[in-house]
Design a protein around this motif. Structure first.
Motif, PDB file in Angstrom:
ATOM      1  N   GLY A  95      23.145 -38.562  15.503  1.00 13.96           N
ATOM      2  CA  GLY A  95      22.135 -39.571  15.806  1.00 13.96           C
ATOM      3  C   GLY A  95      20.800 -39.221  15.164  1.00 13.96           C
ATOM      4  N   GLY A  96      20.412 -37.935  15.274  1.00 12.23           N
ATOM      5  CA  GLY A  96      19.150 -37.505  14.677  1.00 12.23           C
ATOM      6  C   GLY A  96      19.172 -37.630  13.168  1.00 12.23           C
ATOM      7  N   LEU A  97      20.276 -37.174  12.590  1.00  8.31           N
ATOM      8  CA  LEU A  97      20.418 -37.169  11.132  1.00  8.31           C
ATOM      9  C   LEU A  97      20.466 -38.594  10.581  1.00  8.31           C
ATOM     10  CD1 LEU A  97      20.887 -34.828   9.080  1.00  8.31           C
ATOM     11  CD2 LEU A  97      23.291 -35.471   9.113  1.00  8.31           C
ATOM     12  N   LEU A  98      21.321 -39.415  11.209  1.00  9.01           N
ATOM     13  CA  LEU A  98      21.498 -40.770  10.693  1.00  9.01           C
ATOM     14  C   LEU A  98      20.356 -41.698  11.089  1.00  9.01           C
ATOM     15  CD1 LEU A  98      25.315 -41.418  10.951  1.00  9.01           C
ATOM     16  CD2 LEU A  98      23.900 -41.179   8.940  1.00  9.01           C
ATOM     17  N   GLY A  99      19.649 -41.346  12.176  1.00  8.32           N
ATOM     18  CA  GLY A  99      18.478 -42.136  12.531  1.00  8.32           C
ATOM     19  C   GLY A  99      17.471 -42.087  11.387  1.00  8.32           C
ATOM     20  N   LEU A 100      17.271 -40.888  10.874  1.00 13.66           N
ATOM     21  CA  LEU A 100      16.391 -40.708   9.716  1.00 13.66           C
ATOM     22  C   LEU A 100      17.059 -41.297   8.473  1.00 13.66           C
ATOM     23  CD1 LEU A 100      13.701 -39.254   8.938  1.00 13.66           C
ATOM     24  CD2 LEU A 100      15.121 -37.341   8.196  1.00 13.66           C
ATOM     25  N   CYS A 129      33.692 -51.459  19.236  1.00 11.91           N
ATOM     26  CA  CYS A 129      32.338 -50.925  19.035  1.00 11.91           C
ATOM     27  C   CYS A 129      32.388 -49.403  18.913  1.00 11.91           C
ATOM     28  CB  CYS A 129      31.434 -51.329  20.198  1.00 11.91           C
ATOM     29  SG  CYS A 129      32.095 -50.883  21.816  1.00 11.91           S
ATOM     30  N   ALA A 130      33.174 -48.786  19.809  1.00  9.05           N
ATOM     31  CA  ALA A 130      33.275 -47.332  19.806  1.00  9.05           C
ATOM     32  C   ALA A 130      33.955 -46.826  18.537  1.00  9.05           C
ATOM     33  CB  ALA A 130      34.047 -46.866  21.036  1.00  9.05           C
ATOM     34  N   ALA A 131      34.897 -47.638  18.026  1.00 15.18           N
ATOM     35  CA  ALA A 131      35.642 -47.198  16.846  1.00 15.18           C
ATOM     36  C   ALA A 131      34.790 -47.213  15.586  1.00 15.18           C
ATOM     37  CB  ALA A 131      36.872 -48.083  16.648  1.00 15.18           C
ATOM     38  N   VAL A 132      33.870 -48.170  15.472  1.00 20.50           N
ATOM     39  CA  VAL A 132      33.107 -48.274  14.222  1.00 20.50           C
ATOM     40  C   VAL A 132      31.756 -47.571  14.283  1.00 20.50           C
ATOM     41  CG1 VAL A 132      34.187 -50.441  13.530  1.00 20.50           C
ATOM     42  CG2 VAL A 132      32.070 -50.495  14.841  1.00 20.50           C
ATOM     43  N   CYS A 133      31.334 -47.126  15.460  1.00 19.17           N
ATOM     44  CA  CYS A 133      30.006 -46.507  15.578  1.00 19.17           C
ATOM     45  C   CYS A 133      29.905 -45.273  14.676  1.00 19.17           C
ATOM     46  CB  CYS A 133      29.742 -46.101  17.026  1.00 19.17           C
ATOM     47  SG  CYS A 133      28.160 -45.264  17.222  1.00 19.17           S
ATOM     48  N   PRO A 134      28.936 -45.261  13.736  1.00 14.07           N
ATOM     49  CA  PRO A 134      28.843 -44.108  12.813  1.00 14.07           C
ATOM     50  C   PRO A 134      28.396 -42.822  13.508  1.00 14.07           C
ATOM     51  CG  PRO A 134      27.485 -45.954  12.052  1.00 14.07           C
ATOM     52  CD  PRO A 134      27.925 -46.269  13.446  1.00 14.07           C
ATOM     53  N   VAL A 135      27.789 -42.947  14.715  1.00 14.54           N
ATOM     54  CA  VAL A 135      27.331 -41.734  15.385  1.00 14.54           C
ATOM     55  C   VAL A 135      28.099 -41.464  16.679  1.00 14.54           C
ATOM     56  CG1 VAL A 135      25.054 -41.398  14.431  1.00 14.54           C
ATOM     57  CG2 VAL A 135      25.347 -43.089  16.168  1.00 14.54           C
ATOM     58  N   ASP A 136      29.117 -42.273  16.959  1.00 15.26           N
ATOM     59  CA  ASP A 136      30.016 -41.958  18.070  1.00 15.26           C
ATOM     60  C   ASP A 136      29.285 -41.860  19.411  1.00 15.26           C
ATOM     61  OD1 ASP A 136      32.411 -41.413  19.238  1.00 15.26           O
ATOM     62  OD2 ASP A 136      32.591 -39.353  18.524  1.00 15.26           O
ATOM     63  N   ILE A 137      28.510 -42.909  19.754  1.00 16.20           N
ATOM     64  CA  ILE A 137      27.713 -42.819  20.982  1.00 16.20           C
ATOM     65  C   ILE A 137      28.428 -43.385  22.208  1.00 16.20           C
ATOM     66  CG2 ILE A 137      25.513 -42.943  19.734  1.00 16.20           C
ATOM     67  CD1 ILE A 137      25.278 -45.857  20.768  1.00 16.20           C
ATOM     68  N   PHE A 138      29.605 -44.011  21.997  1.00 14.63           N
ATOM     69  CA  PHE A 138      30.261 -44.683  23.126  1.00 14.63           C
ATOM     70  C   PHE A 138      31.191 -43.740  23.865  1.00 14.63           C
ATOM     71  CE2 PHE A 138      29.052 -47.994  20.202  1.00 14.63           C
ATOM     72  CZ  PHE A 138      28.605 -49.002  21.026  1.00 14.63           C
ATOM     73  N   TYR A 139      31.302 -43.958  25.162  1.00 10.10           N
ATOM     74  CA  TYR A 139      32.279 -43.213  25.961  1.00 10.10           C
ATOM     75  C   TYR A 139      32.774 -44.106  27.086  1.00 10.10           C
ATOM     76  CZ  TYR A 139      28.357 -42.410  29.186  1.00 10.10           C
ATOM     77  OH  TYR A 139      27.303 -42.578  30.045  1.00 10.10           O
ATOM     78  N   THR A 140      33.967 -43.820  27.558  1.00  7.16           N
ATOM     79  CA  THR A 140      34.553 -44.611  28.636  1.00  7.16           C
ATOM     80  C   THR A 140      34.572 -43.754  29.897  1.00  7.16           C
ATOM     81  OG1 THR A 140      35.926 -45.721  27.011  1.00  7.16           O
ATOM     82  CG2 THR A 140      36.565 -45.968  29.304  1.00  7.16           C
ATOM     83  N   THR A 141      34.050 -44.311  30.995  1.00  7.36           N
ATOM     84  CA  THR A 141      34.005 -43.545  32.243  1.00  7.36           C
ATOM     85  C   THR A 141      35.383 -43.533  32.899  1.00  7.36           C
ATOM     86  OG1 THR A 141      33.519 -45.424  33.661  1.00  7.36           O
ATOM     87  CG2 THR A 141      31.644 -44.365  32.598  1.00  7.36           C
ATOM     88  N   LYS A 182      21.997 -44.179  24.414  1.00  8.23           N
ATOM     89  CA  LYS A 182      20.945 -44.807  23.608  1.00  8.23           C
ATOM     90  C   LYS A 182      20.151 -43.799  22.786  1.00  8.23           C
ATOM     91  CE  LYS A 182      19.721 -49.110  25.888  1.00  8.23           C
ATOM     92  NZ  LYS A 182      18.605 -49.914  26.403  1.00  8.23           N
ATOM     93  N   ASP A 183      20.071 -42.556  23.260  1.00  4.89           N
ATOM     94  CA  ASP A 183      19.273 -41.554  22.543  1.00  4.89           C
ATOM     95  C   ASP A 183      19.765 -41.355  21.123  1.00  4.89           C
ATOM     96  OD1 ASP A 183      17.754 -41.246  24.748  1.00  4.89           O
ATOM     97  OD2 ASP A 183      18.802 -39.467  25.484  1.00  4.89           O
ATOM     98  N   ALA A 184      21.102 -41.413  20.932  1.00  5.41           N
ATOM     99  CA  ALA A 184      21.650 -41.152  19.601  1.00  5.41           C
ATOM    100  C   ALA A 184      21.795 -42.431  18.774  1.00  5.41           C
ATOM    101  CB  ALA A 184      23.002 -40.452  19.715  1.00  5.41           C
ATOM    102  N   CYS A 185      21.628 -43.590  19.409  1.00  3.11           N
ATOM    103  CA  CYS A 185      21.837 -44.864  18.683  1.00  3.11           C
ATOM    104  C   CYS A 185      20.841 -45.000  17.534  1.00  3.11           C
ATOM    105  CB  CYS A 185      21.676 -46.033  19.645  1.00  3.11           C
ATOM    106  SG  CYS A 185      21.820 -47.641  18.830  1.00  3.11           S
ATOM    107  N   ILE A 186      21.353 -45.422  16.360  1.00  2.00           N
ATOM    108  CA  ILE A 186      20.478 -45.569  15.197  1.00  2.00           C
ATOM    109  C   ILE A 186      20.182 -47.035  14.899  1.00  2.00           C
ATOM    110  CG2 ILE A 186      21.227 -43.396  14.158  1.00  2.00           C
ATOM    111  CD1 ILE A 186      22.937 -45.107  12.198  1.00  2.00           C
ATOM    112  N   GLY A 187      20.793 -47.940  15.654  1.00  2.00           N
ATOM    113  CA  GLY A 187      20.510 -49.365  15.445  1.00  2.00           C
ATOM    114  C   GLY A 187      21.051 -49.918  14.151  1.00  2.00           C
ATOM    115  N   CYS A 188      22.288 -49.537  13.794  1.00  2.00           N
ATOM    116  CA  CYS A 188      22.865 -50.039  12.542  1.00  2.00           C
ATOM    117  C   CYS A 188      23.481 -51.422  12.715  1.00  2.00           C
ATOM    118  CB  CYS A 188      23.913 -49.070  11.992  1.00  2.00           C
ATOM    119  SG  CYS A 188      25.356 -48.861  13.055  1.00  2.00           S
ATOM    120  N   GLY A 189      23.871 -51.757  13.948  1.00  2.00           N
ATOM    121  CA  GLY A 189      24.431 -53.081  14.191  1.00  2.00           C
ATOM    122  C   GLY A 189      25.940 -53.181  14.011  1.00  2.00           C
ATOM    123  N   TYR A 190      26.596 -52.082  13.645  1.00  2.07           N
ATOM    124  CA  TYR A 190      28.041 -52.151  13.402  1.00  2.07           C
ATOM    125  C   TYR A 190      28.826 -52.553  14.648  1.00  2.07           C
ATOM    126  CZ  TYR A 190      27.653 -49.982   8.780  1.00  2.07           C
ATOM    127  OH  TYR A 190      27.362 -49.725   7.465  1.00  2.07           O
TER     128      TYR A 190
END
Lengths: 200, 331
Positions: free
Chosen positions: B167-172, A63-75, A84-92
């Motif tokens: 996220g902001g850019l691609l969200g739009l 999931c982290a590898a394909v995310c177009p906005v790189d929202i995943f991180y490992t603690t 979630k703030d940066a998630c765009i809901g692409c489903g990848y």
């Protein structure tokens, strides 16, 4: 630092779905979303098996590898979390995930995918621990309270184990010794093996 | 793209292409695919885990698409193909095309008119034709930029603007891409209908091919109809084939809530959509170059709808003669 892992013992899971319900209640997960699910294979047949599955917190998470906005991180505990703030809901992440863990609420016109939701290992998100913002987006942060995931804590048959990988392995290793097999199907083999109950 | 990857990778791509055809034909029956009643003999436990690995669906009380599937084995393969060959060769194709165009511009330079303009204008495009062209062009550019951002944004923009910025850019971008997609498809269909009759094969096209359209020899004049063979190639390969292919696969990817689609179908569609889009973008760079910097006066024709008689004579002589003789069906 611990290395957090889930393990589900298919010999013990009785498909009660309490883990699913407990998770949903603990984190007040929104309508239509289940972070955990129980899958039964060969339902109603002699070698029926159930297994509880959620995000497995992969080391090299697809999931982290394909995310177009790189929202995943490992603690530091090896838990895969997302912002979630940066998630765009692409489903990848859902397309890439082996376990079907990422879930999407329907949002906006034409039921587009909203922001992705998945199991956090009861570890919250990037916000301050147990802040109202974290609570609203990711649910309760039990790890920050020194507690383990609720699904495993309250599993009645202790099929679902969660915690530091070493301790989880120790528990399962004891079971393997007691069963005499690491294939986890000792009882089933004895009763239903067409070869006549040979223990292999 | 297939030819330059290694044998095994090429095979995997072919399997994917076959799989998508199968998946499309089996779409309605997929949900009820039952396990084989005649179970193979052997260790039931081994069989159980084998079935899980093969993605045989079980039963889950949780509602949802494919909730009974424990392991989605194709996910890792998709990840490797998308993050590997797709991104690598996609970037290479686009950069190579840009490089070729820059080189062509530096060596050949823009094609200028050899005779002075007469000042007499003739109409080349009707207002409706220009509306359809610019509608397609603007939606295409927006689709292209947002699509490129989805594929390459993390690698290219990520280090500059971070995850929050992306996220902001691609969200739009996602909203624009998903909602403009059907509009682009509609414009593409209109464009095809509007320009279809002028893009059929003509005898003069053979001459154009033989002399590469005079692109490499200044002063070489090749008569052509309303559109020359280069434009016809762009019309058929680019606009019609790739345009419809990319817009069609995009429409199948769009609106996830309206139809349940399997992950495997979505994976294959994403790959096909991206391959088509990269090829279409590469071709479009050629078209955009020719229309802006490459050919003097070309941009004016689509901007105002009119061209100078000298331009018409030098670039589309047969069309010019037809128009002058009043035989053109367009005016």
């Amino acid at each position: 630092m611990a290395r957090m892992k889930f393990l589900c013992d298919a010999e013990r899971c009785i498909e009660c779905n309490a883990c699913v319900t407990a998770c949903k209640n603990e984190h007040e997960v929104q309508w239509g979303i289940n972070r955990r699910r129980v899958v039964t294979i060969n339902d109603g047949e002699p070698n029926e098996k159930s297994i509880s599955v959620a995000c497995m917190h992969c080391t090299d998470a697809p999931c982290a590898a394909v995310c177009p906005v790189d929202i995943f991180y490992t603690t530091e505990d090896g838990v895969v979390l997302h912002n979630k703030d940066a998630c765009i809901g692409c489903g990848y992440c859902l397309f890439a995930c082996p376990f079907g863990a990422p879930q999407f609420p329907q949002d906006g016109a034409f039921g587009e995918r909203g922001k992705m939701d998945k199991c956090t290992f009861c570890g919250g998100g990037p916000e301050e621990d147990n802040s109202p913002a974290e609570r609203a987006k990711y649910g309760r942060n039990r790890l920050a309270e020194g507690k383990l995931p609720l699904c495993a804590e309250m599993c009645s048959t202790k099929a679902l184990l969660a915690g530091d990988a070493n301790e989880v392995s120790d528990i399962f290793r004891e079971r393997v010794v007691a069963r005499g097999s690491n294939r986890g199907a000792w009882g089933q083999n004895l009763q239903f093996n067409p070869l006549g109950g040979t223990r292999r | 793209m297939i030819a330059i990857s290694r044998g095994s990778a090429a095979l995997a791509w072919l399997i994917r292409l076959a799989a998508i055809a199968m998946a499309l034909s089996m779409l309605p029956s997929m949900a009820v695919a039952a396990t084989d009643p005649a179970k193979p003999p052997g260790d039931p436990v081994a069989n159980y885990w084998r079935e899980v690995r093969q993605g045989v669906p079980g039963l889950s009380q949780v509602d949802g698409a494919e909730s009974g599937v424990l392991i989605n084995a194709a996910g890792q393969q998709w990840r490797e193909q998308r993050n590997g060959p797709l991104k690598r060769y996609g970037a290479m194709i686009l950069l190579a095309m840009l490089g070729i165009i820059v080189l062509f511009y530096l060596v050949r330079g823009p094609m200028r008119l050899s005779a002075p303009p007469t000042g007499r204008k003739i109409q080349r495009f009707t207002p409706f034709e220009r509306f359809v062209h610019w509608g397609t062009a603007i939606t295409f550019i927006l689709m292209g930029l947002t699509g490129l951002a989805v594929l390459f944004g993390r690698s290219v923009l990520g280090p500059l603007i971070g995850s929050g910025g992306l996220g902001g850019l691609l969200g739009l971008g996602k909203l624009v891409h998903n909602y403009l997609g059907p509009v682009f498809l509609a414009f593409t269909i209109l464009l095809i209908l509007v320009f279809l009759r002028d893009n059929v094969w003509a005898k003069c096209d053979a001459q154009w091919i033989a002399r590469a359209g005079g692109m490499f020899s200044s002063g070489d004049h090749i008569p052509s109809g309303r559109f020359n063979f280069g434009e016809k190639a762009w019309f058929w390969l680019g606009v019609t084939f790739l345009g419809l292919f990319v817009a069609g696969t995009g429409l199948l990817l769009d609106f996830p809530a309206l139809i349940d689609r399997t992950r495997e179908l979505m994976q294959n569609l994403v790959l096909l959509h991206a391959i088509g889009a990269v090829l279409l973008l590469a071709m479009s760079l050629g078209h955009i170059y020719m229309a802006t910097l490459g050919v003097e006066g070309a941009m004016e024709s689509m901007k105002t709808g009119e061209v100078d008689e000298t331009w018409a004579k030098e670039h589309h002589e047969l069309w010019y003669e037809e128009t002058k003789a009043g035989r053109s069906s367009h005016m």
